[in-house]
Design a protein around this motif. Structure first.
Motif, short mmCIF file in Angstrom:
data_model
loop_
_atom_site.label_atom_id
_atom_site.label_comp_id
_atom_site.label_asym_id
_atom_site.label_seq_id
_atom_site.Cartn_x
_atom_site.Cartn_y
_atom_site.Cartn_z
N LYS A 123 0.87 -1.18 0.00
CA LYS A 123 0.00 0.00 0.00
C LYS A 123 0.90 1.23 0.00
O LYS A 123 1.94 1.25 0.68
CB LYS A 123 -0.92 0.00 1.22
CG LYS A 123 -2.01 1.05 1.19
CD LYS A 123 -2.92 0.90 2.39
CE LYS A 123 -4.08 1.88 2.34
NZ LYS A 123 -5.01 1.60 1.21
N MET A 124 0.52 2.23 -0.78
CA MET A 124 1.26 3.49 -0.84
C MET A 124 0.39 4.59 -0.27
O MET A 124 -0.81 4.65 -0.54
CB MET A 124 1.66 3.83 -2.28
CG MET A 124 2.66 4.99 -2.38
SD MET A 124 1.88 6.63 -2.39
CE MET A 124 1.09 6.62 -3.99
N VAL A 125 1.01 5.48 0.51
CA VAL A 125 0.28 6.59 1.12
C VAL A 125 1.17 7.82 1.07
O VAL A 125 2.41 7.73 1.11
CB VAL A 125 -0.11 6.25 2.58
CG1 VAL A 125 1.10 6.06 3.45
CG2 VAL A 125 -1.03 7.31 3.16
N LEU A 126 0.55 8.99 0.96
CA LEU A 126 1.30 10.24 0.92
C LEU A 126 1.49 10.80 2.33
O LEU A 126 0.63 10.64 3.20
CB LEU A 126 0.56 11.27 0.06
CG LEU A 126 0.52 10.99 -1.45
CD1 LEU A 126 -0.25 12.10 -2.16
CD2 LEU A 126 1.92 10.86 -2.02
N ARG A 127 2.62 11.44 2.49
CA ARG A 127 2.95 12.09 3.77
C ARG A 127 1.84 13.10 4.13
O ARG A 127 1.37 13.86 3.31
CB ARG A 127 4.28 12.81 3.64
CG ARG A 127 4.72 13.56 4.89
CD ARG A 127 6.02 14.29 4.60
NE ARG A 127 6.54 14.94 5.79
CZ ARG A 127 6.21 16.17 6.17
NH1 ARG A 127 5.35 16.86 5.45
NH2 ARG A 127 6.74 16.70 7.26
N VAL A 168 0.85 -9.78 5.88
CA VAL A 168 1.79 -8.67 5.99
C VAL A 168 1.49 -7.66 4.90
O VAL A 168 1.39 -8.02 3.71
CB VAL A 168 3.25 -9.15 5.90
CG1 VAL A 168 4.20 -7.97 5.92
CG2 VAL A 168 3.56 -10.11 7.04
N ILE A 169 1.37 -6.39 5.30
CA ILE A 169 1.11 -5.29 4.36
C ILE A 169 2.34 -4.41 4.34
O ILE A 169 2.76 -3.89 5.39
CB ILE A 169 -0.13 -4.47 4.77
CG1 ILE A 169 -1.36 -5.39 4.87
CG2 ILE A 169 -0.38 -3.34 3.79
CD1 ILE A 169 -2.61 -4.67 5.39
N HIS A 170 2.93 -4.25 3.18
CA HIS A 170 4.12 -3.40 3.03
C HIS A 170 3.65 -2.00 2.67
O HIS A 170 2.97 -1.80 1.65
CB HIS A 170 5.05 -3.96 1.95
CG HIS A 170 6.28 -3.13 1.75
ND1 HIS A 170 7.32 -3.11 2.66
CD2 HIS A 170 6.63 -2.28 0.74
CE1 HIS A 170 8.27 -2.30 2.23
NE2 HIS A 170 7.86 -1.78 1.06
N VAL A 171 4.01 -1.02 3.49
CA VAL A 171 3.56 0.36 3.32
C VAL A 171 4.73 1.20 2.83
O VAL A 171 5.83 1.18 3.42
CB VAL A 171 3.01 0.93 4.65
CG1 VAL A 171 2.66 2.40 4.47
CG2 VAL A 171 1.79 0.14 5.08
N THR A 172 4.47 1.94 1.76
CA THR A 172 5.44 2.90 1.23
C THR A 172 4.87 4.29 1.39
O THR A 172 3.70 4.54 1.07
CB THR A 172 5.71 2.62 -0.27
OG1 THR A 172 6.16 1.27 -0.42
CG2 THR A 172 6.75 3.57 -0.81
N VAL A 173 5.73 5.21 1.87
CA VAL A 173 5.29 6.60 2.09
C VAL A 173 5.98 7.48 1.06
O VAL A 173 7.22 7.51 0.98
CB VAL A 173 5.62 7.07 3.52
CG1 VAL A 173 5.21 8.53 3.70
CG2 VAL A 173 4.94 6.20 4.54
N LYS A 174 5.20 8.15 0.25
CA LYS A 174 5.68 9.18 -0.66
C LYS A 174 5.27 10.54 -0.13
O LYS A 174 4.44 10.63 0.78
CB LYS A 174 5.12 8.96 -2.08
CG LYS A 174 5.44 7.59 -2.69
CD LYS A 174 6.93 7.44 -2.97
CE LYS A 174 7.23 6.12 -3.65
NZ LYS A 174 8.67 5.97 -3.96
N ALA A 175 5.83 11.59 -0.73
CA ALA A 175 5.53 12.93 -0.21
C ALA A 175 5.45 13.91 -1.35
O ALA A 175 6.38 14.03 -2.16
CB ALA A 175 6.59 13.37 0.79
N ALA A 176 4.33 14.60 -1.46
CA ALA A 176 4.26 15.77 -2.31
C ALA A 176 5.15 16.84 -1.70
O ALA A 176 5.49 16.79 -0.52
CB ALA A 176 2.82 16.24 -2.43
N VAL A 199 0.44 10.90 8.46
CA VAL A 199 1.50 9.94 8.15
C VAL A 199 2.81 10.67 7.88
O VAL A 199 2.84 11.72 7.22
CB VAL A 199 1.09 9.08 6.94
CG1 VAL A 199 2.26 8.24 6.44
CG2 VAL A 199 -0.08 8.19 7.30
N SER A 200 3.90 10.09 8.39
CA SER A 200 5.24 10.60 8.11
C SER A 200 6.09 9.48 7.52
O SER A 200 5.66 8.31 7.46
CB SER A 200 5.89 11.14 9.39
OG SER A 200 6.08 10.09 10.31
#
Length: 1305
Positions: A265-269, A337-345, A315-316
């Motif tokens: 799963k990907m989420v933004l900062r 298991v869920i792998h989380v990636t954090v991107k940031a605008a 999220v950070s």
């Protein structure tokens, strides 16, 4: 390259220090600044006009233009679009056009002659709420225990709708760990139950922008077991989705979503991360979450949908990693298991670039520092044109995210745009550079008043503007120094901070702004107010219904602030009820009801602060009566009673009281039967025979008893013989020849049947005789007559009724009547232990002769007389009673040196026997008591005379006296002690060679062969001048005498008392001094805390409070606070531990003279000299007349007896010839009585024939009981009278008369 970057960094730090962001006043030239714009993603309601905001400020006011989809948007050509006046805001009228025609990307431009500012790209989209597609929803028929998913699949909307499930009645469907909604809106069942069957599973979608709700077609669910499925399969086979053909057994969990062992799963900062794991299984599995690579952020983490959804807000980058969800029941577990990636605008690191105001020649920096993932790119524009295409400016240097300005000049003002972007968004910011030359000005309102609360932070603003940037300094009141140290903190924007304001910080403050172009100052006032505080908070109250309650809320606040008191109930407004009375500092509730219970809060508000306090009110009432009484399990002698408790009204029931009524014997009378704890609602009751029972129950709480319950049904028991016999059987005699047998009768409940009577039996204990029996009815005693005196008996009383006799009674014991003893104790003797204690011995009287119960012995003793001739009086008989069979006892408190008589008697319950023969004994001598009095007479320059009376209690033959004395200085310190031994026949002594004008303390005690007794003390002062001595009458015992004052004053003589060793005080006395009244005493107690107490002696009025002074470690104190002209009661108090009694001395009456003892020397006063001259002239005339009479011859006898109250300093004149008694004409050369004595303070008999002894005032003079003088002038006075007849009768000259007068005065 590295050096250039290093230099640039240093320059940036330097320039940032020089220049800070300032708010430019709008009356000064400045480039445009966009103040308001629509969001980048602008969703509109298609039913309303489209408004795209763009507001800006500048000097001159900017003009506005727009682009649409990157090209110029000519507003004038579109009749549906208008521009708001003095604004850049677009208004699209959609009444004549469709909203979708205006779904474009817009950008606003604001410009004036100093620069151009641009807005963000505003993407306009209309909100959409499409309808649900038409579909036929098939019923779901499932086997009990299997999993199931009800799909929702709402239509896509902008923004996405909010999903929830309801039934036909618009009630939310219940959800649990077994049934829950997923993030996409589907309804998941981990396993189905029979009760899940229903035909109204309805999915609803609510679209927030249009505020519309749409619903899916209802879904029908039927849950069957396997047999039911087989029976109905044929009917539903063609149009039914059938889940699971296998039997539903218990199984371990498996995940319905997500599928597989892992997912990503990907989420933004800055956004919200939501992950869900929904598992199926039987039994229903529990879901838990962990972070594989660390801990979950506790403050930002929450769990939804019964732990199935993990939610992390804000999220950070640190939230990236692997998250494991685990589903577990008793059969096993499953993991995902869920792998989380954090991107940031892009996001700002130190904030957006700030406007820069520079003076000509200054330097500055614009910084556009941002970050993101991936790393964003930075581009600059000037006035909306890319900076590389803008005119060259040598004062400007662009380095990546920084523009450096050096030595700027007028006319180089512009607006710079910084654009930071990556794949997930962009940041666009405008910042102008405004080159101005402006003297300083303070923007904060002049004479502004700041008010703060004491101990709070105070911030005093001094907003300023100027170019160059002004420097701010602060002054207070006198402006003696700048405010730049503790407790003041000066901020970069000019604000002055006082971290903890105090009252001393109040006052006038001056803010001064200065730069090279000028100076400007502003005055500001700070007022520090006292905080608002609730001094007395409302307290928790428990009140009975119908009564009143008062909540107090006493508040202290600053008087200059207007307070407002507000009361709340349960955090809401008070009910509008006249029973609630609000006063300034209290809330009163009258006639309290149950609805008044709750939490009451008082809030005191001022314009600056507030304070609040709360208290709970609990309304109690006596409980409601129990109901539904039921009797079960009835047996011959017992029954079970149950009931239902009533409402306890907030006060727990403590117990239940069970009562019964015997309608057979005492109809209408209720009796207490038993009690049970308040937690029980049943009781096992024991029943007695021959009773018609009716029961009722009362509940008890802390308030009161409840009303009785309704009565139970009647329970009747059959009669039977008595179960018990009377108690309390005893035998005694009221006469010497009878025996009274008594007992406690049985109650009606104990009788067990009709015809109750008693069988009374007795026999002598010592004689083997038969029982004598009588029957007694309606009585509780029986008298046996003709018994021998005081003989033991055995007794029995048995209860009998018509159905038989009670059990065999127990044997009781008693005695027949007593008679007086017939014998006295033998062999009586006394043994003397000391002078006040003797021990009496005797042989016991035989038991048969006592003729009753031995109570004890009595010793009668009396004092026949004292063995001393001076104490012949008798004392009344005394009796000491000794309970029990004793043969020796002490006689305390005897008088020493006395003859005592005594005898001993035995006594029983009837009375005393005859006395033993009277015996006598003599007590030995003891130490004497304190001397009765100690008086100081004839004080002189270096001598004085002490007179005393023997002790009242001599306790033997006085063998002598011991006199001790010592000087006392002004600090009450005692000097060396002198001691004199005096014979027994002396009652006075003259002390010579004393120090003049010195205070002495004297101690006198008497002695016998047994030792010395306690001492009496007195104080006196040797006179400095004999003329200062005055005489006062003081009562001593029953007589009167004269004592000098203020030099020495004798204490009042008290009635004779026995010496009480328990009192640790003795010889309490007083004497006046120059600074007050001196109180002296002797103390031999162990207590450490000793006080002297005094109070005004008032009669007929309420007594004042005793005043006290601590006098530990001394035996005298000077009381300086006594008022002249008043009498005081003075006493000494010794105080030990708190559990020990106080020791009090006898009270001493002290009279304070109205005139202070230290007076002005009146001999130098004019009025006194004139008075003395007048008296002298009068006496001279009288003397001349007397001398003329004497010249005729004759002499005049002295009166036979002196008046006791006449001042001895002056002798009376005879009525016949006005002559002074005892003086003839030939003795006029001698000094008159009362004249100054020789310097040694004594008058020797050889030097003068008219001494005090000759006139009866010496050692042989005596006073009778009323204080009058009983001696007559004799001895030499008679011979003098004879001699006077032979003296010359010529009249003395006036010179001789004057000499005599001077001697007298």
């Amino acid at each position: 390259m590295m050096e250039r970057r290093m230099d640039a960094a240093l320059l940036v730090l330097f320039l940032v220090h020089l220049a800070t962001t300032l708010e430019v006043p709008l009356d000064l030239p400045q480039p445009p600044t966009i103040t308001h714009q629509s969001p980048k993603d602008y969703i509109i309601d298609p039913r309303e006009n489209i408004i795209i905001h763009c507001e800006a400020k500048g000097k001159p006011h900017p003009s506005f233009s727009w682009t649409r989809n990157g090209t110029h948007f000519d507003i004038d050509e579109d009749p549906n679009v208008t521009l708001k006046p003095h604004s850049g805001t677009l208004v699209v009228d959609i009444s004549r056009a469709k909203a979708e025609h205006y779904e474009c990307v817009y950008q606003c431009t604001a410009r004036n002659k100093h620069g151009t500012a641009v807005s963000n790209n505003i993407v306009v989209q209309q909100s959409r709420s499409p309808l649900w597609s038409k579909e036929k929803v098939k019923p779901f028929i499932v086997q009990e225990g299997v999993s199931m998913v009800l799909p929702c699949r709402p239509p896509a909307g902008l923004p996405p709708p909010i999903i929830f499930w309801m039934d036909n009645n618009f009630q939310r469907l219940p959800q649990s760990s077994r049934v829950s909604q997923s993030l996409n809106g589907d309804l998941y069942f981990s396993n189905v139950l029979r009760e899940d069957s229903r035909n109204d599973y309805i999915c609803y979608a609510r679209f927030p922008y249009t505020q519309t709700i749409q619903q899916k077609q209802p879904i029908t669910v039927k849950v069957l077991n396997l047999d039911a499925i087989n029976d109905t399969m044929a009917a539903f086979y063609n149009d039914t989705d059938l889940f699971s053909e296998d039997p539903a057994d218990e199984r371990k969990p498996t995940f319905l979503i997500p599928t597989g062992p892992t997912s990503s799963k990907m989420v933004l900062r800055g956004q919200v991360l939501e992950m869900e794991c929904i598992a199926e299984g039987l039994l229903t599995p529990d879901v838990s979450w962990t972070k594989v690579s660390g801990d979950l952020p506790a403050k930002r983490t929450s769990f939804l949908h019964y732990q199935k959804t993990l939610r992390i807000v804000d999220v950070s980058e640190s939230d990236a990693g692997d998250y494991r969800c685990t589903a577990r029941n008793r059969l096993g577990s499953a993991h995902h298991v869920i792998h989380v990636t954090v991107k940031a605008a892009p996001y700002w690191i130190s904030g957006a670039p700030r406007n820069l105001v520079l003076a000509p020649g200054e330097s500055g920096v614009l910084t556009c520092r941002a970050s993101g993932t991936p790393k964003p790119s930075v581009s600059w524009a000037m006035n909306g044109i890319p900076i590389e295409n803008s005119p060259k400016d040598f004062s400007r240097k662009v380095e990546d995210d920084t523009i450096i300005f050096t030595d700027v000049q007028t006319g180089s003002s512009a607006v710079y745009q910084c654009n930071v972007s990556n794949d997930y968004g962009y940041l666009l910011s405008n910042a102008f550079v405004n080159v101005l030359s402006e003297p300083p000005r303070v923007l904060t309102q002049a004479n502004k008043v700041y008010q703060v609360i004491k101990n709070h932070q105070a911030l005093i603003d001094c907003a300023s503007f100027g170019s160059p940037i002004p420097k701010i300094t602060w002054f207070k009141d006198s402006r003696s120094s700048t405010l730049d140290g503790d407790p003041y903190i000066l901020h970069d924007n000019g604000t002055l901070e006082i971290h903890v304001a105090q009252a001393r910080n109040s006052g006038k403050y001056t803010c001064v702004a200065r730069n090279i172009l000028g100076i400007y100052e502003n005055h500001i006032y700070l007022e520090v107010k006292e905080p608002t505080r609730i001094l007395k908070q409302p307290e928790y109250k428990v009140v009975q219904m119908g009564k009143s309650v008062v909540f107090e809320c006493k508040v202290k606040h600053d008087l200059s602030l207007t307070p407002t008191m507000t009361w709340l109930k349960d955090d809401g407004e008070l009910p509008d009820d006249e029973r609630l009375i609000v006063d300034s500092d209290s809330l009163t509730i009258t006639d309290v009801t149950e609805n008044d219970a709750g939490v009451y809060t008082c809030i005191m508000n001022t314009t600056l602060d507030h304070d609040s306090a709360s208290a709970e009110l609990t309304v109690v009432e006596r409980p409601d009566p129990p109901t539904d009484l039921e009797l079960t399990d009835q047996k011959k002698r017992s029954v079970q009673l149950t009931w239902i408790p009533g409402d306890e009204h907030n006060s727990p029931i403590q117990k239940f009281l069970i009562q019964y009524e015997d309608s057979l014997h005492h109809r209408g009378h209720w009796h207490n039967l038993t009690e049970v704890p308040g937690t029980r609602t049943t009781a096992h009751l024991k029943l007695s025979p021959y009773i018609h029972y009716t029961f009722r129950v009362l509940a008890v709480n802390a308030v009161d008893f409840s009303r009785p319950s309704f009565p139970s049904r009647v329970v009747k028991t059959d009669p039977a013989a008595p179960d018990e016999n009377p108690t309390g059987v005893q035998g005694f005699g009221t006469e010497h020849d009878n025996l009274v047998i008594s007992w406690k009768p049985l109650s009606g409940l104990q009788s067990n049947g009709p015809g109750l009577h008693y069988r009374v039996m007795w026999r002598q204990k010592v004689v083997d005789s038969d029982w004598t029996t009588v029957t007694v009815a309606n009585n509780s005693k029986f008298v046996v007559s003709g018994t021998p005196t005081f003989v033991p008996y055995e007794l029995k009383v048995q209860a009998v009724n018509d159905h038989g006799a009670g059990p065999e009674p127990a044997i009781a014991h008693g005695y027949s009547g007593e008679d007086l003893p017939v014998a006295a104790p033998d062999n009586v003797q006394a043994v003397l232990l000391n002078s006040t204690l003797a021990e009496v011995h005797w042989d016991p009287v035989p038991f048969k002769l006592i003729r009753g119960h031995l109570k004890g012995y009595k010793v009668y003793y009396w004092r026949e007389r004292s063995l001393h001739k001076h104490n012949p009086h008798l004392v009344e008989n005394q009796i000491l009673t000794f309970s029990g069979n004793h043969t020796r006892r002490m006689l305390p408190g005897l008088h020493p040196f006395s003859l005592y008589s005594f005898n001993v008697r035995v006594f029983n319950g009837k009375g005393e026997g005859p006395p033993s023969p009277t015996l006598q004994f003599d007590t030995p001598e003891g130490v004497p008591g304190v001397p009765t009095s100690l008086l100081v007479t004839n004080p002189n320059l270096d001598s004085l005379t002490l007179e005393w009376s023997p002790p009242h209690d001599r306790n033997g033959r006085i063998t002598g006296y011991t006199l001790k004395y010592q000087p006392v200085n002004n600090s009450n310190e005692l000097g060396p002690v002198e001691e004199l031994a005096l014979p027994a026949n002396e009652t006075s002594v003259t002390l010579l060679n004393l120090k003049y004008s010195t205070r002495y303390k004297f101690y006198l005690n008497a002695k016998t062969v047994s030792g010395a007794g306690p001492a009496i003390s007195q104080e006196a002062v040797t006179v400095l001048d004999e003329a200062l001595i005055s005489q006062h009458d003081v009562d001593v015992g029953a007589g009167h005498t004269q004592t000098p004052h203020p030099i020495a004053r004798s204490p009042p003589r008290r009635p004779p008392q026995k010496v009480r060793p328990a009192n640790p005080f003795g010889n309490v006395s007083s004497s006046p001094g120059e600074d007050g009244t001196l109180i002296s005493w002797e103390y031999w107690g162990p207590e450490q805390n000793v006080y002297v107490e005094y109070v005004v002696n008032s009669e007929g009025e309420g007594e004042e409070e005793w005043q006290k002074e601590l006098v530990n470690g001394t035996q005298n104190v000077m009381l300086k606070r006594l008022k002249g002209g008043l009498s005081y009661r003075v006493r000494l108090v010794a105080k030990g531990h708190h559990d020990q009694p106080l020791h009090l001395s006898d009270e001493l009456l002290v009279s304070v003279p109205a005139v202070a003892s230290r007076q002005v020397d009146i001999a130098t006063q004019g009025w006194f000299i004139g008075l003395m001259c007048a008296i002298a002239l009068l006496i001279l005339i009288l003397l001349i007349i007397c001398f003329i009479q004497r010249n005729k011859g004759g002499k005049y006898p002295v009166k036979e007896k002196e008046d006791a109250h006449t001042d001895p300093e002056f002798q009376p004149m005879k009525d016949e010839d006005c002559t002074f008694g005892e003086y003839s004409d030939n003795e006029d050369h001698k000094p008159l009585k009362g004249s100054r004595t020789p310097s040694n303070g004594t008058v020797k008999r050889d030097d003068s024939d008219d001494s005090l002894v000759d006139y009866g005032e010496g050692g042989d003079g005596q006073f009778n009981e009323d204080g009058s003088f009983i001696g007559q002038y004799s001895g030499k006075s008679a011979s003098k009278e004879t001699a006077e007849g032979h003296e010359s009768s010529e009249a003395p000259s006036p010179i001789n008369a004057m000499n005599s007068l001077n001697s007298f005065v």
